[in-house]
Design a protein around this motif. Sequence first.
Motif, PDB file in Angstrom:
ATOM      1  N   ARG A 187      -3.011   3.252   0.450  1.00 24.14           N
ATOM      2  CA  ARG A 187      -3.801   2.852  -0.725  1.00 24.14           C
ATOM      3  C   ARG A 187      -2.993   2.868  -2.016  1.00 24.14           C
ATOM      4  NH1 ARG A 187      -8.856   6.771  -0.119  1.00 24.14           N
ATOM      5  NH2 ARG A 187      -7.269   8.007   0.980  1.00 24.14           N
ATOM      6  N   ILE A 188      -1.821   3.507  -2.004  1.00 19.65           N
ATOM      7  CA  ILE A 188      -1.034   3.563  -3.238  1.00 19.65           C
ATOM      8  C   ILE A 188       0.182   2.638  -3.193  1.00 19.65           C
ATOM      9  CG2 ILE A 188      -1.708   5.929  -3.747  1.00 19.65           C
ATOM     10  CD1 ILE A 188       1.156   6.720  -2.803  1.00 19.65           C
ATOM     11  N   GLN A 189       0.222   1.730  -2.186  1.00 18.10           N
ATOM     12  CA  GLN A 189       1.367   0.831  -2.065  1.00 18.10           C
ATOM     13  C   GLN A 189       1.574  -0.010  -3.321  1.00 18.10           C
ATOM     14  OE1 GLN A 189       3.812   0.535   0.163  1.00 18.10           O
ATOM     15  NE2 GLN A 189       2.955   2.341   1.141  1.00 18.10           N
ATOM     16  N   ALA A 190       0.487  -0.457  -3.911  1.00 13.08           N
ATOM     17  CA  ALA A 190       0.595  -1.277  -5.123  1.00 13.08           C
ATOM     18  C   ALA A 190       1.239  -0.495  -6.258  1.00 13.08           C
ATOM     19  CB  ALA A 190      -0.780  -1.778  -5.550  1.00 13.08           C
ATOM     20  N   TYR A 191       0.902   0.790  -6.359  1.00 10.59           N
ATOM     21  CA  TYR A 191       1.484   1.631  -7.410  1.00 10.59           C
ATOM     22  C   TYR A 191       2.961   1.917  -7.138  1.00 10.59           C
ATOM     23  CZ  TYR A 191      -3.384   2.323  -8.706  1.00 10.59           C
ATOM     24  OH  TYR A 191      -4.696   2.120  -9.087  1.00 10.59           O
ATOM     25  N   ILE A 192       3.301   2.085  -5.848  1.00 10.33           N
ATOM     26  CA  ILE A 192       4.692   2.335  -5.483  1.00 10.33           C
ATOM     27  C   ILE A 192       5.569   1.156  -5.882  1.00 10.33           C
ATOM     28  CG2 ILE A 192       6.268   2.589  -3.511  1.00 10.33           C
ATOM     29  CD1 ILE A 192       4.116   4.273  -2.147  1.00 10.33           C
ATOM     30  N   GLN A 193       5.037  -0.060  -5.737  1.00  8.82           N
ATOM     31  CA  GLN A 193       5.804  -1.253  -6.084  1.00  8.82           C
ATOM     32  C   GLN A 193       6.056  -1.356  -7.591  1.00  8.82           C
ATOM     33  OE1 GLN A 193       3.219  -4.160  -4.227  1.00  8.82           O
ATOM     34  NE2 GLN A 193       4.548  -4.316  -2.436  1.00  8.82           N
ATOM     35  N   VAL A 194       5.198  -0.693  -8.366  1.00  4.89           N
ATOM     36  CA  VAL A 194       5.342  -0.718  -9.823  1.00  4.89           C
ATOM     37  C   VAL A 194       6.344   0.344 -10.304  1.00  4.89           C
ATOM     38  CG1 VAL A 194       4.115  -0.325 -12.009  1.00  4.89           C
ATOM     39  CG2 VAL A 194       3.031  -1.642 -10.196  1.00  4.89           C
ATOM     40  N   MET A 195       6.554   1.395  -9.519  1.00  5.06           N
ATOM     41  CA  MET A 195       7.370   2.526  -9.955  1.00  5.06           C
ATOM     42  C   MET A 195       8.808   2.163 -10.336  1.00  5.06           C
ATOM     43  SD  MET A 195       5.341   4.930 -10.357  1.00  5.06           S
ATOM     44  CE  MET A 195       6.605   6.073 -10.931  1.00  5.06           C
ATOM     45  N   PRO A 196       9.483   1.216  -9.633  1.00  4.29           N
ATOM     46  CA  PRO A 196      10.835   0.852 -10.079  1.00  4.29           C
ATOM     47  C   PRO A 196      10.869   0.344 -11.518  1.00  4.29           C
ATOM     48  CG  PRO A 196      10.476   0.062  -7.863  1.00  4.29           C
ATOM     49  CD  PRO A 196       9.149   0.581  -8.350  1.00  4.29           C
ATOM     50  N   LEU A 197       9.859  -0.441 -11.911  1.00  2.26           N
ATOM     51  CA  LEU A 197       9.790  -0.935 -13.277  1.00  2.26           C
ATOM     52  C   LEU A 197       9.576   0.220 -14.245  1.00  2.26           C
ATOM     53  CD1 LEU A 197       9.638  -3.240 -15.328  1.00  2.26           C
ATOM     54  CD2 LEU A 197       7.188  -3.428 -14.835  1.00  2.26           C
ATOM     55  N   VAL A 198       8.692   1.151 -13.877  1.00  2.00           N
ATOM     56  CA  VAL A 198       8.442   2.333 -14.712  1.00  2.00           C
ATOM     57  C   VAL A 198       9.728   3.139 -14.870  1.00  2.00           C
ATOM     58  CG1 VAL A 198       7.164   4.510 -14.880  1.00  2.00           C
ATOM     59  CG2 VAL A 198       6.011   2.441 -14.075  1.00  2.00           C
ATOM     60  N   SER A 199      10.490   3.281 -13.784  1.00  2.00           N
ATOM     61  CA  SER A 199      11.741   4.038 -13.833  1.00  2.00           C
ATOM     62  C   SER A 199      12.755   3.375 -14.741  1.00  2.00           C
ATOM     63  CB  SER A 199      12.322   4.183 -12.418  1.00  2.00           C
ATOM     64  OG  SER A 199      11.467   4.944 -11.600  1.00  2.00           O
ATOM     65  N   VAL A 200      12.857   2.056 -14.664  1.00  2.00           N
ATOM     66  CA  VAL A 200      13.786   1.325 -15.534  1.00  2.00           C
ATOM     67  C   VAL A 200      13.422   1.541 -16.996  1.00  2.00           C
ATOM     68  CG1 VAL A 200      14.520  -0.974 -16.276  1.00  2.00           C
ATOM     69  CG2 VAL A 200      14.429  -0.428 -13.839  1.00  2.00           C
TER      70      VAL A 200
END
Length: 317
Positions: A187-200
């Motif tokens: 259920r959190i796959q969508a959020y995981i895909q966003v995390m690289p952008l957040v990290s950058v």
Amino acid sequence: MSGFLRFTQFIQKTFAVWVMLFALLALVFPATFVWLKAYIPWMLGIIMFGMGMTMTVGDFKSVLQSPKAVVIGVVAQFIVMPGLAFLLCQLFQLPAAMAIGVILVGCCPGGTASNVITYMAKGNTALSVACTSVSTLLAPILTPAIFYLLASQWIEINALSMLVSILQVVLFPILLGLIVRAIFKTRIQAYIQVMPLVSVVAIVAIVAAIIAGSKAQILESGLMILGIVALHNGLGYVLGYWTSRIFKLAEIDCRAVSIEVGMQNSGLGVALAATHFAASPITALPSAIFSLWHNISGPALATYWAAKQPAETEQKN
């Protein structure tokens, strides 16, 4: 969502450009970014939380499947980079505040960017992830211990306080990320895909904050620090690679270890410097410039290796 993912991938691929751009903006307009310094530990915590959410049990299976390579990568990480930092400080007779910063970034674990760079370089990405995970989990003990051993001649160091800081900004967020991943699963796959952008965004903000708060020191000593950082990073790649060669690892493993050793979690170095050596802004500079530099050198090295296909006849250990 696919359009957003393409945007995220574009930002990741052009990471070095954004770091350089905002570093320059912070140098020209320091007042715009300097307030971010107060939030550096929080930003690093968010990065580590994202790392925790992307980690799975499968990542740690690599440790069991290829223990020799993981041990070599992790041991090299905590011997090569701190040792190089100490030797460079002695060789160039660096001022105390600068030397402390160089050794601090040398004692940090591998950075998460190394996993992406290893993939780009056609190295063993699973090994890179395993080395990053293990070195990060060992960091609360090894980073303050090695830093105390090498840097205590320049300044009094509270290793216990540093251990607590690393637990707060690295280990706890990673564990929280792992727990969230375990509870919510797919259920959190969508959020995981966003995390690289957040990290950058977080890393760019951290670098900009330090550059903005250290403008005077950069104008005075920036070229020297850049030279030391480039040498530190480059020798880390070389020694990481040839250490692996000496122990007869496969080419794809050698590439992974080389990148893992050469690329540091410089965000952690910045956070520790900002927390424990706030009275000396120049101490955080080596970590900030390392973050800038290894995101230039890493893709360059990956491009070179990507053009050289690893020998298919080599067997993995």
